[in-house]
Design a protein around this motif. Structure first.
Motif, PDB file in Angstrom:
ATOM      1  N   GLU A  13       0.927  -1.223  -0.121  1.00  0.00           N
ATOM      2  CA  GLU A  13       0.060  -0.089  -0.007  1.00  0.00           C
ATOM      3  C   GLU A  13       0.966   1.364  -0.054  1.00  0.00           C
ATOM      4  N   LEU A  14       2.038   1.283   0.766  1.00  0.00           N
ATOM      5  CA  LEU A  14       2.940   2.253   0.616  1.00  0.00           C
ATOM      6  C   LEU A  14       3.541   2.697  -0.584  1.00  0.00           C
ATOM      7  N   LEU A  15       3.820   1.429  -1.279  1.00  0.00           N
ATOM      8  CA  LEU A  15       4.779   1.597  -2.485  1.00  0.00           C
ATOM      9  C   LEU A  15       3.749   2.173  -3.700  1.00  0.00           C
ATOM     10  N   VAL A  16       2.649   1.746  -3.616  1.00  0.00           N
ATOM     11  CA  VAL A  16       1.359   2.083  -4.489  1.00  0.00           C
ATOM     12  C   VAL A  16       0.983   3.500  -4.290  1.00  0.00           C
ATOM     13  N   GLY A  17       0.818   3.923  -3.025  1.00  0.00           N
ATOM     14  CA  GLY A  17       0.805   5.263  -2.881  1.00  0.00           C
ATOM     15  C   GLY A  17       1.504   6.217  -3.555  1.00  0.00           C
ATOM     16  N   VAL A  18       3.058   5.743  -3.169  1.00  0.00           N
ATOM     17  CA  VAL A  18       4.032   6.685  -3.633  1.00  0.00           C
ATOM     18  C   VAL A  18       4.233   6.640  -5.212  1.00  0.00           C
ATOM     19  N   TYR A  19       4.231   5.209  -5.621  1.00  0.00           N
ATOM     20  CA  TYR A  19       4.761   5.300  -7.052  1.00  0.00           C
ATOM     21  C   TYR A  19       3.787   5.026  -8.042  1.00  0.00           C
ATOM     22  N   ARG A  20       2.435   5.079  -7.728  1.00  0.00           N
ATOM     23  CA  ARG A  20       1.187   5.200  -8.740  1.00  0.00           C
ATOM     24  C   ARG A  20       0.339   6.374  -8.295  1.00  0.00           C
ATOM     25  N   VAL A  21       0.693   7.012  -7.283  1.00  0.00           N
ATOM     26  CA  VAL A  21      -0.176   8.237  -7.011  1.00  0.00           C
ATOM     27  C   VAL A  21       0.597   9.549  -6.851  1.00  0.00           C
ATOM     28  N   VAL A  22       1.459   9.506  -5.762  1.00  0.00           N
ATOM     29  CA  VAL A  22       2.196  10.670  -5.692  1.00  0.00           C
ATOM     30  C   VAL A  22       3.189  11.064  -6.759  1.00  0.00           C
ATOM     31  N   ILE A  23       4.158  10.285  -7.141  1.00  0.00           N
ATOM     32  CA  ILE A  23       5.161  10.787  -7.911  1.00  0.00           C
ATOM     33  C   ILE A  23       4.534  10.805  -9.639  1.00  0.00           C
TER      34      ILE A  23
END
Length: 104
Positions: A13-23
């Motif tokens: 969930e952390l990686l998805v948030g960072v790499y699929r949304v934030v970045i």
């Protein structure tokens, strides 16, 4: 959004948030800003934005590789998709990652 990314979540969930949304949203904002610069007067800004854009693209690919390595079954895929949906909804409700009316 930052508090949600630091909340009680697992690695996927952390990686998805960072790499699929934030970045990706930051990347969109940087590309938008880059398109609005003047080649004549904004040389230093253009150089910085070009480097940041390249770094974001590289980070997105590396992050996606990590995310895909953690997607092992339908439940993982569903959890990742729900996380993206939830975070995107928050960003839209907030008016974009850079504030109301912004790209990104």
């Amino acid at each position: 959004l930052a508090a949600t990314l630091r909340g009680d979540i697992d690695t996927l969930e952390l990686l998805v948030g960072v790499y699929r949304v934030v970045i990706p949203r930051l990347l969109a904002a940087y590309v938008y800003q880059r398109s609005r610069t003047s080649e004549i007067s904004d040389g230093p800004t253009i150089r910085v934005l070009d480097r940041v854009i390249r770094d974001c693209c590289d980070d997105t690919v590396e992050g996606e590789l990590m995310v895909q390595s953690l997607l092992r079954n339908d439940a993982d895929v569903a959890r990742a998709a729900e996380r993206v949906r939830s975070l995107e909804s928050m960003v839209v409700e907030a008016g974009g990652i850079c504030g109301t009316g912004s790209i990104g």
